[in-house]
Structure formats: structure tokens, C-alpha cells
Design a protein around this motif. Structure first.
Motif, PDB file in Angstrom:
ATOM      1  N   ARG A  44      -2.209 -13.786  -4.365  1.00  0.00           N
ATOM      2  CA  ARG A  44      -1.767 -14.164  -3.011  1.00  0.00           C
ATOM      3  C   ARG A  44      -0.864 -13.087  -2.414  1.00  0.00           C
ATOM      4  O   ARG A  44      -0.981 -12.747  -1.224  1.00  0.00           O
ATOM      5  N   LEU A  45       0.035 -12.541  -3.246  1.00  0.00           N
ATOM      6  CA  LEU A  45       0.948 -11.515  -2.738  1.00  0.00           C
ATOM      7  C   LEU A  45       0.186 -10.230  -2.430  1.00  0.00           C
ATOM      8  O   LEU A  45       0.482  -9.553  -1.428  1.00  0.00           O
ATOM      9  N   ARG A  46      -0.796  -9.880  -3.265  1.00  0.00           N
ATOM     10  CA  ARG A  46      -1.624  -8.699  -2.992  1.00  0.00           C
ATOM     11  C   ARG A  46      -2.341  -8.827  -1.654  1.00  0.00           C
ATOM     12  O   ARG A  46      -2.404  -7.869  -0.866  1.00  0.00           O
ATOM     13  N   GLU A  47      -2.871 -10.004  -1.402  1.00  0.00           N
ATOM     14  CA  GLU A  47      -3.580 -10.232  -0.147  1.00  0.00           C
ATOM     15  C   GLU A  47      -2.625 -10.156   1.037  1.00  0.00           C
ATOM     16  O   GLU A  47      -2.979  -9.615   2.099  1.00  0.00           O
ATOM     17  N   MET A  48      -1.420 -10.642   0.868  1.00  0.00           N
ATOM     18  CA  MET A  48      -0.453 -10.651   1.960  1.00  0.00           C
ATOM     19  C   MET A  48      -0.001  -9.251   2.345  1.00  0.00           C
ATOM     20  O   MET A  48       0.116  -8.923   3.525  1.00  0.00           O
ATOM     21  N   VAL A  49       0.267  -8.378   1.322  1.00  0.00           N
ATOM     22  CA  VAL A  49       0.795  -7.042   1.615  1.00  0.00           C
ATOM     23  C   VAL A  49      -0.313  -5.999   1.738  1.00  0.00           C
ATOM     24  O   VAL A  49      -0.060  -4.865   2.143  1.00  0.00           O
ATOM     25  N   GLY A  50      -1.546  -6.361   1.346  1.00  0.00           N
ATOM     26  CA  GLY A  50      -2.650  -5.420   1.456  1.00  0.00           C
ATOM     27  C   GLY A  50      -2.576  -4.265   0.476  1.00  0.00           C
ATOM     28  O   GLY A  50      -2.973  -3.134   0.806  1.00  0.00           O
ATOM     29  N   ASP A  51      -2.079  -4.540  -0.725  1.00  0.00           N
ATOM     30  CA  ASP A  51      -1.950  -3.494  -1.748  1.00  0.00           C
ATOM     31  C   ASP A  51      -2.089  -4.155  -3.113  1.00  0.00           C
ATOM     32  O   ASP A  51      -1.630  -5.300  -3.310  1.00  0.00           O
ATOM     33  N   PRO A  52      -2.688  -3.472  -4.107  1.00  0.00           N
ATOM     34  CA  PRO A  52      -2.821  -4.075  -5.443  1.00  0.00           C
ATOM     35  C   PRO A  52      -1.494  -4.287  -6.157  1.00  0.00           C
ATOM     36  O   PRO A  52      -1.404  -5.087  -7.080  1.00  0.00           O
ATOM     37  N   LEU A  53      -0.447  -3.557  -5.772  1.00  0.00           N
ATOM     38  CA  LEU A  53       0.901  -3.674  -6.318  1.00  0.00           C
ATOM     39  C   LEU A  53       1.020  -3.211  -7.774  1.00  0.00           C
ATOM     40  O   LEU A  53       1.986  -2.531  -8.137  1.00  0.00           O
ATOM     41  N   PHE A  54       0.063  -3.573  -8.620  1.00  0.00           N
ATOM     42  CA  PHE A  54       0.076  -3.158 -10.018  1.00  0.00           C
ATOM     43  C   PHE A  54      -1.332  -2.729 -10.431  1.00  0.00           C
ATOM     44  O   PHE A  54      -2.322  -3.330  -9.995  1.00  0.00           O
ATOM     45  N   VAL A  55      -1.416  -1.687 -11.250  1.00  0.00           N
ATOM     46  CA  VAL A  55      -2.693  -1.227 -11.778  1.00  0.00           C
ATOM     47  C   VAL A  55      -2.627  -1.213 -13.297  1.00  0.00           C
ATOM     48  O   VAL A  55      -1.573  -0.966 -13.884  1.00  0.00           O
ATOM     49  N   ARG A  56      -3.745  -1.501 -13.920  1.00  0.00           N
ATOM     50  CA  ARG A  56      -3.811  -1.565 -15.380  1.00  0.00           C
ATOM     51  C   ARG A  56      -3.654  -0.163 -15.977  1.00  0.00           C
ATOM     52  O   ARG A  56      -4.269   0.788 -15.565  1.00  0.00           O
ATOM     53  N   HIS A  57      -2.756  -0.051 -16.960  1.00  0.00           N
ATOM     54  CA  HIS A  57      -2.549   1.197 -17.691  1.00  0.00           C
ATOM     55  C   HIS A  57      -2.361   0.849 -19.166  1.00  0.00           C
ATOM     56  O   HIS A  57      -1.267   0.493 -19.592  1.00  0.00           O
ATOM     57  N   GLY A  58      -3.465   0.927 -19.941  1.00  0.00           N
ATOM     58  CA  GLY A  58      -3.387   0.505 -21.333  1.00  0.00           C
ATOM     59  C   GLY A  58      -3.179  -0.998 -21.410  1.00  0.00           C
ATOM     60  O   GLY A  58      -3.919  -1.783 -20.815  1.00  0.00           O
ATOM     61  N   ASN A  59      -2.128  -1.398 -22.109  1.00  0.00           N
ATOM     62  CA  ASN A  59      -1.827  -2.824 -22.264  1.00  0.00           C
ATOM     63  C   ASN A  59      -0.802  -3.338 -21.267  1.00  0.00           C
ATOM     64  O   ASN A  59      -0.316  -4.462 -21.409  1.00  0.00           O
ATOM     65  N   SER A  60      -0.433  -2.520 -20.309  1.00  0.00           N
ATOM     66  CA  SER A  60       0.593  -2.934 -19.353  1.00  0.00           C
ATOM     67  C   SER A  60       0.130  -2.699 -17.923  1.00  0.00           C
ATOM     68  O   SER A  60      -0.884  -2.039 -17.674  1.00  0.00           O
ATOM     69  N   LEU A  61       0.876  -3.267 -16.979  1.00  0.00           N
ATOM     70  CA  LEU A  61       0.632  -3.072 -15.553  1.00  0.00           C
ATOM     71  C   LEU A  61       1.665  -2.115 -14.993  1.00  0.00           C
ATOM     72  O   LEU A  61       2.869  -2.309 -15.180  1.00  0.00           O
ATOM     73  N   LYS A  62       1.201  -1.078 -14.319  1.00  0.00           N
ATOM     74  CA  LYS A  62       2.103  -0.093 -13.730  1.00  0.00           C
ATOM     75  C   LYS A  62       2.215  -0.322 -12.222  1.00  0.00           C
ATOM     76  O   LYS A  62       1.205  -0.515 -11.535  1.00  0.00           O
ATOM     77  N   PRO A  63       3.441  -0.308 -11.680  1.00  0.00           N
ATOM     78  CA  PRO A  63       3.621  -0.544 -10.244  1.00  0.00           C
ATOM     79  C   PRO A  63       3.017   0.579  -9.407  1.00  0.00           C
ATOM     80  O   PRO A  63       3.057   1.749  -9.791  1.00  0.00           O
ATOM     81  N   THR A  64       2.462   0.214  -8.265  1.00  0.00           N
ATOM     82  CA  THR A  64       1.982   1.204  -7.303  1.00  0.00           C
ATOM     83  C   THR A  64       3.171   1.699  -6.471  1.00  0.00           C
ATOM     84  O   THR A  64       4.268   1.115  -6.530  1.00  0.00           O
ATOM     85  N   VAL A  66       3.712   1.277  -3.396  1.00  0.00           N
ATOM     86  CA  VAL A  66       4.152   0.178  -2.527  1.00  0.00           C
ATOM     87  C   VAL A  66       5.046  -0.795  -3.302  1.00  0.00           C
ATOM     88  O   VAL A  66       6.063  -1.271  -2.787  1.00  0.00           O
ATOM     89  N   ALA A  67       4.689  -1.067  -4.566  1.00  0.00           N
ATOM     90  CA  ALA A  67       5.510  -1.955  -5.389  1.00  0.00           C
ATOM     91  C   ALA A  67       6.884  -1.352  -5.630  1.00  0.00           C
ATOM     92  O   ALA A  67       7.900  -2.071  -5.593  1.00  0.00           O
ATOM     93  N   HIS A  68       6.940  -0.050  -5.903  1.00  0.00           N
ATOM     94  CA  HIS A  68       8.231   0.615  -6.088  1.00  0.00           C
ATOM     95  C   HIS A  68       9.097   0.500  -4.838  1.00  0.00           C
ATOM     96  O   HIS A  68      10.320   0.329  -4.922  1.00  0.00           O
ATOM     97  N   GLU A  69       8.467   0.590  -3.676  1.00  0.00           N
ATOM     98  CA  GLU A  69       9.214   0.506  -2.413  1.00  0.00           C
ATOM     99  C   GLU A  69       9.664  -0.933  -2.139  1.00  0.00           C
ATOM    100  O   GLU A  69      10.741  -1.164  -1.593  1.00  0.00           O
ATOM    101  N   LEU A  70       8.860  -1.891  -2.567  1.00  0.00           N
ATOM    102  CA  LEU A  70       9.137  -3.294  -2.268  1.00  0.00           C
ATOM    103  C   LEU A  70      10.165  -3.906  -3.205  1.00  0.00           C
ATOM    104  O   LEU A  70      10.912  -4.813  -2.815  1.00  0.00           O
ATOM    105  N   ILE A  71      10.263  -3.410  -4.448  1.00  0.00           N
ATOM    106  CA  ILE A  71      11.088  -4.087  -5.456  1.00  0.00           C
ATOM    107  C   ILE A  71      12.572  -4.086  -5.099  1.00  0.00           C
ATOM    108  O   ILE A  71      13.280  -5.054  -5.377  1.00  0.00           O
ATOM    109  N   VAL A  72      13.055  -3.020  -4.473  1.00  0.00           N
ATOM    110  CA  VAL A  72      14.489  -2.938  -4.178  1.00  0.00           C
ATOM    111  C   VAL A  72      14.932  -4.028  -3.204  1.00  0.00           C
ATOM    112  O   VAL A  72      15.861  -4.796  -3.502  1.00  0.00           O
ATOM    113  N   PRO A  73      14.302  -4.146  -2.012  1.00  0.00           N
ATOM    114  CA  PRO A  73      14.734  -5.232  -1.108  1.00  0.00           C
ATOM    115  C   PRO A  73      14.451  -6.625  -1.666  1.00  0.00           C
ATOM    116  O   PRO A  73      15.200  -7.564  -1.403  1.00  0.00           O
ATOM    117  N   VAL A  74      13.373  -6.776  -2.456  1.00  0.00           N
ATOM    118  CA  VAL A  74      13.071  -8.086  -3.042  1.00  0.00           C
ATOM    119  C   VAL A  74      14.170  -8.492  -4.012  1.00  0.00           C
ATOM    120  O   VAL A  74      14.672  -9.623  -3.972  1.00  0.00           O
TER     121      VAL A  74
END
Length: 301
Positions: A44-64, A66-74
Motif C-alpha cells: 500500500r505504501l509503495r503504491e502511495m509514494v510510487g516507489d518500491p522503497l526496498f529492493v531484494r539484496h541477498g537475504n535482506s531488503l535494501k532501501p531505495t 526514496v526510502a533513504h529520503e523518506l525515513i528521516v521525516p517519518v
């Protein structure tokens, strides 16, 4: 334009948890939600902001980006909301069973935790303390998100929204075994340099503060052993002629059960000052204010 009235604020709590934990499974455990529920919220959040926010990297999700920019105000907004709600409640340490997570290094933990527990054992018998390792590059966001209630560390560059309190520091001392010839009289620089030494550091390479002080005078000591923990180094000192340089406050505690001797460091070194850090949103939070007061009192013991 996004209408804030139609946004589920829980989506941002999920976003923060995934960002912090690096995956949906770990985030679901933190939030006490099912993995499908966390995945659905992220969708739902991906659809709202129009960005995947996280991409698969091995066994973890890495922030895009846009996610790095969004995390501070959130995190700032979530922290301010939590702080405001906390201020509405009355904190009674005698009845509270709250857990406070405090970021600190091992050397700080060994001196602070015993004093802090002794400080609160009678006035706050149900309060729980969790001492955790922290990263100096990330603890600001951990304070902002509420993952940590406070951090005790050396001075770090000022960060927006982070408050600090100076905790008095002490200098460095030299530890040697009982009967060591270096400590029969005054420990001079020449005597100090004539012996072999232990360098204690969690870093795999690089000088210690005492080495930097010596190098400014064109001097260098002889390192026989490099190890990670002062307790290990103190035990080696007790069985050898090696000298160990360490913070005074920690030296007396670590060597209390050993028969080692302690002498002033022969050169003038700046005190190892520590600082207490917390987020601005917790400035007037009764629980956090109480915790900071207990830490300050424990440090003076």
C-alpha cells in the motif's frame, strides 16, 4: 497531491520497522504482526509514494534512494507523536515495568550498568534496563525512532534533534603487576618507554590515544600484544612484565579482583569525556527524564 486525511499512519510504522530490521520477517516480529500483513502494508505504501522503497539484496531488503529520503521525516514524526503521548501519561518508577534500551560500548557498560542497577533497584524494582551495542553512524535515527531511549558515548558531531549532556571524564592510568620495577618509584616517560606494552582496542589496526600523544612528541612505545578487551589485558598484566594503559575509571573496577598496581600516566592526556544523548522529542517525557537523571547520578558514583 496526497491527502493526509486518507493516509493510514500505521503504514509509516511498518516502513520504519522494515528499514530498521532490513526485512519483512524481522519487521513482523518487531511489530507483532503477521508477515502477510506487513507485506500488504508495504504494498500500500509503495503504491502511495510510487516507489518500491526496498529492493531484494541477498537475504535482506535494501532501501531505495526514496526510502533513504523518506525515513528521516517519518522517524521524526513518529518520535514526536510517541513523545507527545508519553507526556500525557504519568510515569511512576515504583510501579512501572518499562524497559529502557540504552546504547553503550562494552567499556562503558562495565562501569555504568552496575552503578545504574544499584541506583534504581529500590526505587524502580520492576523497571528493566537493556544495554545494547550501537553504531555511531546510526544512533541518531535509533533515538529518533524510539529504538533507543538514550545513548552514552564519546563526543560525536552535533545532529539535528539530538540533545546531549556532558558526563565528567577521567584521565588515563598505567596498570602493572604487583612488584613490577616500573612502579617502584615515580613512573616517568623514560621508564614507561623502556618496557613492552599491551594495546587494547576493538579496532583491528591503528594507534591508541596514548600512542597519538607520544607520537606528537616524537616518541613511540613497544607493543608486545594487541587485544580487544581490557579484562583480557589486565589478566595478562598480572602474569607478565607488560604494561597496560587504560581509562582510570575502568582500571579500578577491572583490577579490583586482581593484584595489579595502578599509576598515573606520565604524560598529560585529555580526559576521556562521555556524553549522554537523547532525542529532542523525549526532552519532556517523564520516563526519559527520569532515566537521564538516574544515569547522571550513577555516573557520579
Amino acid at each position: 497531491m496526497i491527502n493526509i486525511n486518507r493516509i493510514d499512519l500505521n503504514l509509516f510504522a511498518v516502513f520504519d520497522a522494515i528499514y530498521t530490521q532490513g526485512g519483512i520477517t524481522r519487521a513482523s516480529r518487531t511489530l507483532c504482526l503477521s508477515q502477510p500483513a506487513v507485506s500488504h502494508a508495504l504494498g500500500r505504501l509503495r503504491e502511495m509514494v510510487g516507489d518500491p522503497l526496498f529492493v531484494r539484496h541477498g537475504n535482506s531488503l535494501k532501501p531505495t534512494p526514496v526510502a533513504h529520503e523518506l525515513i528521516v521525516p517519518v522517524r521524526r514524526a513518529l518520535g514526536e507523536i510517541e513523545g507527545s503521548l508519553n507526556r500525557l501519561s504519568v510515569f511512576d518508577p515504583a510501579l512501572s515495568d518499562r524497559e529502557f534500551r540504552i546504547g553503550m560500548r562494552q567499556i562503558v557498560e562495565s562501569t555504568m550498568i552496575p552503578a545504574l542497577i544499584d541506583e534504581i533497584k529500590d526505587t524502580a524494582p520492576k523497571v528493566r534496563i537493556a544495554s545494547v551495542q550501537h553504531s555511531r553512524g546510526e544512533f541518531q535515527t535509533q533515538l529518533a525512532s524510539g529504538v533507543l531511549a538514550a545513548v552514552i558515548d564519546v563526543h560525536v558531531p552535533f545532529a539535528h534533534g539530538i540533545q546531549q549532556q556532558h558526563l565528567a571524564g577521567k584521565g588515563m592510568v598505567v596498570v602493572a603487576r604487583k612488584g613490577h620495577p616500573a612502579l617502584c618509584g615515580e613512573l616517568t616517560t623514560d621508564i614507561y618507554l623502556a618496557h613492552e606494552h599491551i594495546l587494547t582496542s576493538s579496532r583491528p589496526t591503528g594507534p591508541a590515544p596514548e600512542d597519538l600523544a607520544l607520537s606528537r612528541l616524537g616518541l613511540q612505545r613497544k607493543i608486545k600484544l594487541r587485544c580487544q578487551h581490557f579484562w583480557t589485558a589486565c589478566r595478562v598484566v598480572a602474569k607478565t612484565d607488560l604494561l597496560l594503559t587504560m581509562p582510570e575509571r575502568y582500571a579500578h573496577i577491572t583490577n579490583a579482583s586482581l593484584d595489579n598496581r595502578i599509576a598515573p600516566f606520565p604524560l598529560k592526556l585529555p580526559a576521556t569525556d562521555l556524553y549522554l544523548y537523547w532525542h529532542a522529542s523525549a526532552e519532556n517525557d517523564p520516563a526519559n527524564s527520569w532515566l537521564r537523571q538516574q544515569i547522571s547520578q550513577a555516573y557520579l558514583r
